[in-house]
Design a protein around this motif. Structure first.
Motif, short mmCIF file in Angstrom:
data_model
loop_
_atom_site.label_atom_id
_atom_site.label_comp_id
_atom_site.label_asym_id
_atom_site.label_seq_id
_atom_site.Cartn_x
_atom_site.Cartn_y
_atom_site.Cartn_z
N GLN A 4 15.36 -11.66 5.14
CA GLN A 4 15.12 -12.98 5.71
C GLN A 4 13.94 -12.94 6.68
OE1 GLN A 4 18.71 -14.50 7.53
NE2 GLN A 4 19.97 -14.04 5.74
N THR A 5 13.64 -14.10 7.25
CA THR A 5 12.63 -14.20 8.30
C THR A 5 13.34 -14.57 9.60
OG1 THR A 5 12.24 -16.51 7.69
CG2 THR A 5 10.75 -14.86 6.76
N PRO A 6 12.71 -14.32 10.76
CA PRO A 6 13.37 -14.64 12.03
C PRO A 6 13.68 -16.13 12.15
CG PRO A 6 11.46 -13.24 12.37
CD PRO A 6 11.40 -13.68 10.95
N SER A 7 14.80 -16.43 12.81
CA SER A 7 15.16 -17.83 13.03
C SER A 7 14.93 -18.25 14.47
CB SER A 7 16.62 -18.08 12.66
OG SER A 7 17.49 -17.36 13.51
N HIS A 8 14.49 -17.32 15.31
CA HIS A 8 14.28 -17.59 16.74
C HIS A 8 13.26 -16.59 17.24
CE1 HIS A 8 15.17 -17.92 21.05
NE2 HIS A 8 15.93 -18.97 20.82
N MET A 9 12.40 -16.99 18.16
CA MET A 9 11.35 -16.11 18.65
C MET A 9 11.89 -14.90 19.41
SD MET A 9 8.51 -18.75 20.05
CE MET A 9 7.92 -20.11 19.07
N VAL A 10 12.97 -15.10 20.14
CA VAL A 10 13.51 -14.04 20.98
C VAL A 10 14.75 -13.39 20.35
CG1 VAL A 10 14.48 -13.53 23.27
CG2 VAL A 10 12.63 -15.19 23.04
N MET A 11 15.54 -14.20 19.68
CA MET A 11 16.78 -13.72 19.06
C MET A 11 16.71 -14.01 17.56
SD MET A 11 19.16 -15.20 22.11
CE MET A 11 18.04 -16.59 22.29
N GLU B 153 0.82 -1.21 0.00
CA GLU B 153 0.00 0.00 0.00
C GLU B 153 0.86 1.27 0.00
OE1 GLU B 153 -3.36 0.27 -0.28
OE2 GLU B 153 -3.34 -1.91 -0.62
N GLY B 154 2.15 1.10 -0.20
CA GLY B 154 3.03 2.26 -0.28
C GLY B 154 3.41 2.84 1.06
N ILE B 155 3.23 2.09 2.13
CA ILE B 155 3.58 2.56 3.47
C ILE B 155 4.94 1.97 3.86
CG2 ILE B 155 2.89 2.56 5.91
CD1 ILE B 155 -0.01 2.15 4.91
N SER B 156 5.87 2.81 4.24
CA SER B 156 7.19 2.32 4.63
C SER B 156 7.11 1.69 6.01
CB SER B 156 8.22 3.46 4.63
OG SER B 156 7.95 4.38 5.66
N VAL B 157 7.87 0.61 6.20
CA VAL B 157 7.86 -0.14 7.46
C VAL B 157 9.29 -0.36 7.91
CG1 VAL B 157 7.10 -2.22 8.65
CG2 VAL B 157 5.79 -1.37 6.71
N ALA B 158 9.58 0.00 9.15
CA ALA B 158 10.91 -0.22 9.71
C ALA B 158 10.82 -1.04 10.98
CB ALA B 158 11.60 1.11 9.99
N GLU B 159 11.44 -2.21 10.96
CA GLU B 159 11.59 -2.96 12.20
C GLU B 159 12.62 -2.24 13.06
OE1 GLU B 159 9.83 -5.42 13.09
OE2 GLU B 159 8.93 -6.19 11.25
N THR B 160 12.39 -2.18 14.37
CA THR B 160 13.31 -1.43 15.23
C THR B 160 14.00 -2.28 16.28
OG1 THR B 160 11.60 -0.80 16.84
CG2 THR B 160 11.91 0.64 14.92
N ASP B 161 13.55 -3.50 16.52
CA ASP B 161 14.35 -4.42 17.32
C ASP B 161 15.61 -4.69 16.51
OD1 ASP B 161 12.54 -5.44 19.64
OD2 ASP B 161 11.28 -5.53 17.86
N LEU B 162 16.78 -4.65 17.13
CA LEU B 162 18.02 -4.76 16.37
C LEU B 162 18.05 -6.03 15.54
CD1 LEU B 162 20.76 -3.61 15.67
CD2 LEU B 162 21.70 -4.68 17.74
N GLY B 163 17.69 -7.16 16.17
CA GLY B 163 17.70 -8.42 15.43
C GLY B 163 16.72 -8.41 14.28
N GLU B 164 15.51 -7.90 14.54
CA GLU B 164 14.49 -7.84 13.48
C GLU B 164 14.93 -6.91 12.35
OE1 GLU B 164 11.82 -9.49 13.07
OE2 GLU B 164 11.14 -10.26 15.01
N TRP B 165 15.61 -5.80 12.69
CA TRP B 165 16.07 -4.87 11.65
C TRP B 165 17.13 -5.52 10.78
CZ3 TRP B 165 20.38 -1.04 11.30
CH2 TRP B 165 20.17 -0.12 10.26
N ILE B 166 18.03 -6.26 11.41
CA ILE B 166 19.05 -6.99 10.65
C ILE B 166 18.39 -7.96 9.67
CG2 ILE B 166 20.90 -8.70 10.84
CD1 ILE B 166 21.55 -7.42 13.61
N ILE B 167 17.40 -8.70 10.18
CA ILE B 167 16.68 -9.66 9.35
C ILE B 167 15.95 -8.96 8.21
CG2 ILE B 167 14.73 -11.28 9.35
CD1 ILE B 167 17.30 -12.35 10.60
N GLN B 168 15.34 -7.83 8.50
CA GLN B 168 14.62 -7.08 7.47
C GLN B 168 15.58 -6.62 6.37
OE1 GLN B 168 12.91 -3.29 8.62
NE2 GLN B 168 11.19 -3.53 7.20
N LEU B 169 16.73 -6.08 6.75
CA LEU B 169 17.71 -5.63 5.76
C LEU B 169 18.24 -6.80 4.93
CD1 LEU B 169 19.82 -3.03 7.81
CD2 LEU B 169 17.98 -2.58 6.18
N ALA B 170 18.35 -7.97 5.58
CA ALA B 170 18.88 -9.15 4.88
C ALA B 170 17.82 -9.83 4.01
CB ALA B 170 19.42 -10.15 5.90
#
Length: 711
Positions: free
Chosen positions: A142-149, A123-140
């Motif tokens: 990928q999807t999360p490999s662990h619920m907490v980390m 819908e043209g809305i920018s989305v930024a994950e802000t948990d460090l691990g989630e942001w790394i995954i978003q830039l890569a």
């Protein structure tokens, strides 16, 4: 298993960075978790957590209604839906109505579950994950490999490479520098965002509050800086009373990351003012997506007690080898398998359920008291009911359930395997069977099974009798263990009875979802083992003991075969594992062992079923030391050896590295002998040392004790 799934396993196993990172974390986690819970009554704590979560799960609709009324009375807007598509429509419509162009997010596996990011981006809305691990995954990408980390599978070198591309600057692997880059990149996104989307660790019906637990503080920025805050929470996060928050907060950080507490605990009760004095919009979405249906299922209701700590992943021998991505795109590990089967669809769990080796580590550490192995077995059962058994499996169990045919084939196998066997081992198999001897040798079928040896054993007549349930391995591969058992019990004045009608305990069928086959095994063995009056039914195989004492009754009850329940309970009451019985007899003065100095140093491997289901671990150690052996504990003595019954044949590529790790831990003790109480573990570990030519003797505890009997 599908070729693509097997390929994903092999890719993970061959990723040295992945297995190295997960292995180090797993080792450190166990030690640190023990320290974190030092001085606390973990059993009492998790009983409190489980009770609070279970109570809410029993009344989800009522608890959700109370939460909605109390949260709305404070000014929040609460939307509850069973349909995940409605969640996305609600958020997209809200964004459209309020002119939202940018979103920051924190702490929400539920948004991953419904693929919210993709819907917003479309819908043209920018989305930024802000948990460090989630942001790394978003830039890569990928999807999360662990619920907490979520980025636990990535190295600092990989993160530095990703960040370098993002900021167009060559970055080193200096972690403080990388954190500073993340902070500098994310800060403008917080300030510019029109909407913040979070999850919630707990939702309290009594106060209408949501509780967020974080280590980075980003959730506070997500929930406070934007003018609109949307909290997307699965209804399983609901608890009735505010008093339930403290026990969950005690358990969550200790179980998740082995911390005593997290850096930030935010309790949001109603909307707060924006900087300009206007009131922030607080929208709380209670998402169902089959959770209410799960709460009504007697087998799976307990899954709603999960507090999403990820401890089941942290102790899983399979997860630390293959990581989270092999399990799928959202939830990972054992609990992820269960959630995938429910929140997505049963057939999506068809391959991943096979990853569970049923070691029980997860059950032992779960702060919500979930029996994850049992639920995975139920998934297997339902897959069999829906799709039927694979033809090969059906044929095998058909043979196993025909006692005479099965035993006849085993005898024939003893002859047929001779060209491939040497010194009691089969070291190489031809063609498509070659994988079975990759990393371990297999035991040759004994030329004379225990059932043929038993009539030749001279026993004293005695009033006290024990029925011996041998199981397939002792009967046909390791008859010497059975002989040792008879020697021990005879010395204590107990006559041993061996009913020839006994057959497979049904564990292979049960653990593959073929409950009807397992039920027939149960009936056959109940008839065989209870035909004579005896004080005990004793087994030297923990898996078989668990079947006799725990599984027969549950399996028969689940199929409605209640006419056998009384007999199953009678059998269960008499069943005892060998080490427990011998310890009892020794304490009573009926058995004693030769005293001796300088006997062999030994180490001990805890079999999964013996320690985690039968709760037996100290008994064999005490007996071995009373018999004069010097015990040297190995590292990870209670970690699975990789056998898992048919697991080592279905997934030898996973079983082999688990075994390799176990062999190394044994060798590092310097002990020339390793003892254990499970013939399956004997098969796995003895076969591994044979291929390594490692020189370590592998013995069943019964044999070592029988060698040291006094008189």
């Amino acid at each position: 298993m599908k070729k693509e799934f097997k390929a994903s396993i092999n890719r993970a196993l061959n990723d040295a960075n992945l297995t190295g990172a997960l292995g180090k974390f797993s080792e450190a986690y166990k030690v640190n978790r023990a320290k974190a819970y030092d001085g606390m009554d973990f059993e009492a704590l998790r009983s409190t957590v489980a009770e609070a979560k279970s109570k809410a799960a029993c009344h989800l609709d009522e608890v959700a209604d109370v939460f909605k009324a109390n949260a709305e009375a404070l000014g929040a807007k609460v939307f509850r839906t069973r349909d995940p598509q409605e969640v996305k429509r609600y958020i997209l419509q809200l964004a459209k109505d309020k002119g939202v162009r940018s979103v920051v997010k924190s702490k929400s596996m539920a948004t991953e579950e419904i693929h919210l990011n993709r819907a917003l981006l479309d819908e043209g809305i920018s989305v930024a994950e802000t948990d460090l691990g989630e942001w790394i995954i978003q830039l890569a990408g990928q999807t999360p490999s662990h619920m907490v980390m979520p980025a636990i599978h990535m190295t600092k070198e990989e993160v530095a490479e990703i960040f370098s591309k993002e900021v167009d600057e060559r970055l080193s692997t200096d972690i403080p520098r990388l954190v500073k880059v993340a902070r500098n990149e994310l800060r403008p996104k917080f300030l510019a965002a029109d909407m913040g989307i979070s999850g919630g660790n707990i939702a309290v019906a009594e106060t209408g509050s949501i509780v967020l637990v974080t280590n980075e503080g980003n959730a506070r920025l997500v929930t406070s800086l934007p003018r609109i805050h949307v909290a997307l929470i699965g209804v399983e996060k609901l608890v009735e009373k505010f008093e339930s928050v403290a026990p969950i907060l005690d358990a969550l950080p200790r179980s998740a990351t082995a911390q005593l507490l997290t850096s930030y605990v935010s309790i949001i009760t109603g909307p707060t003012p924006n900087d300009d004095g206007s009131e922030k919009e607080l929208h709380i979405i209670l998402m169902d997506n089959r959770r209410t249906e799960m709460a009504q299922d007697p087998k799976f209701k307990q899954a709603l007690q999960c507090i999403r700590c990820g401890s089941c992943l942290n102790v899983c021998p399979i997860f630390r080898l293959v990581g989270g991505h092999v399990f799928g795109s959202i939830y990972t590990g054992g609990i992820g398998t269960i959630l995938t089967a429910w929140f997505d669809e049963l057939k999506k769990s068809e391959d991943i359920q096979g990853l569970c080796i049923q070691c029980g580590n997860c059950k032992e550490v779960c702060p919500g008291k979930l029996d994850i192995p049992e639920m995975i077995m139920e998934i297997r059962r339902r897959l069999v009911l829906e799709k039927g058994q694979p033809l090969l499996q059906k044929a095998i169990f058909g043979v196993v359930n025909n006692r005479r045919l099965f035993h006849g084939m085993l005898r024939a196998a003893s002859v047929a395997a001779k060209p491939f066997s040497s010194a009691g081992f089969i070291r190489h198999l031809p063609l498509f069977l070659a994988d079975l001897t990759d990393g371990r040798s297999l035991p040759a079928i004994a030329e004379k099974p225990f059932r043929d040896i038993f009539p030749e054993i001279v026993q004293p007549q005695a009033k006290e009798k024990a029925v011996f349930y041998a199981g397939c391995l002792i009967d046909f591969a390791y008859p010497e263990t059975g002989v040792a058992l008879v020697k021990l019990l005879n010395k204590a004045g107990i006559e041993v009875v061996f009913p020839e009608e006994q057959t497979c305990c049904g564990a292979p069928a049960l653990y593959n979802g073929a409950y009807e086959v397992a039920a027939q095994n149960a009936v056959d063995n109940i008839q065989a083992l209870l035909q004579q009056e005896a004080q005990y039914v004793v087994s030297a195989c923990p898996t078989c003991t668990v079947a006799l004492a725990h599984e027969f009754g549950k399996t028969l009850e689940s199929l409605g075969q209640t006419e056998w329940m009384e007999k199953a309970q009678e059998l269960a009451a008499k069943t005892v594992d060998l080490s427990t019985l011998v310890k009892r007899l020794t304490d009573e003065g009926r058995l004693s062992f030769e005293e001796g100095e300088g006997l062999s140093k030994i180490t001990y491997h805890d079999s999964c079923h013996l320690k985690r289901t039968l709760k037996v671990s100290e008994e064999p150690r005490e007996l071995l030391q009373k018999a004069g052996y010097q015990l040297e504990e190995m590292f990870e003595c209670d970690m699975c050896c990789g056998m898992g019954g048919s697991y080592s044949m279905k997934l030898p590529e996973i079983s082999a590295p688990i075994l390799k790790r176990k062999l190394q831990n044994i060798k590092e003790t310097g002990a020339p002998v390793v003892a254990m109480d499970c013939p399956g573990c004997v098969m796995q570990i003895r076969g591994g040392f044979d291929q390594q030519e490692g020189g370590v003797k592998v013995k069943h505890t019964a044999e070592l004790l029988a060698e040291r009997l006094k008189g």
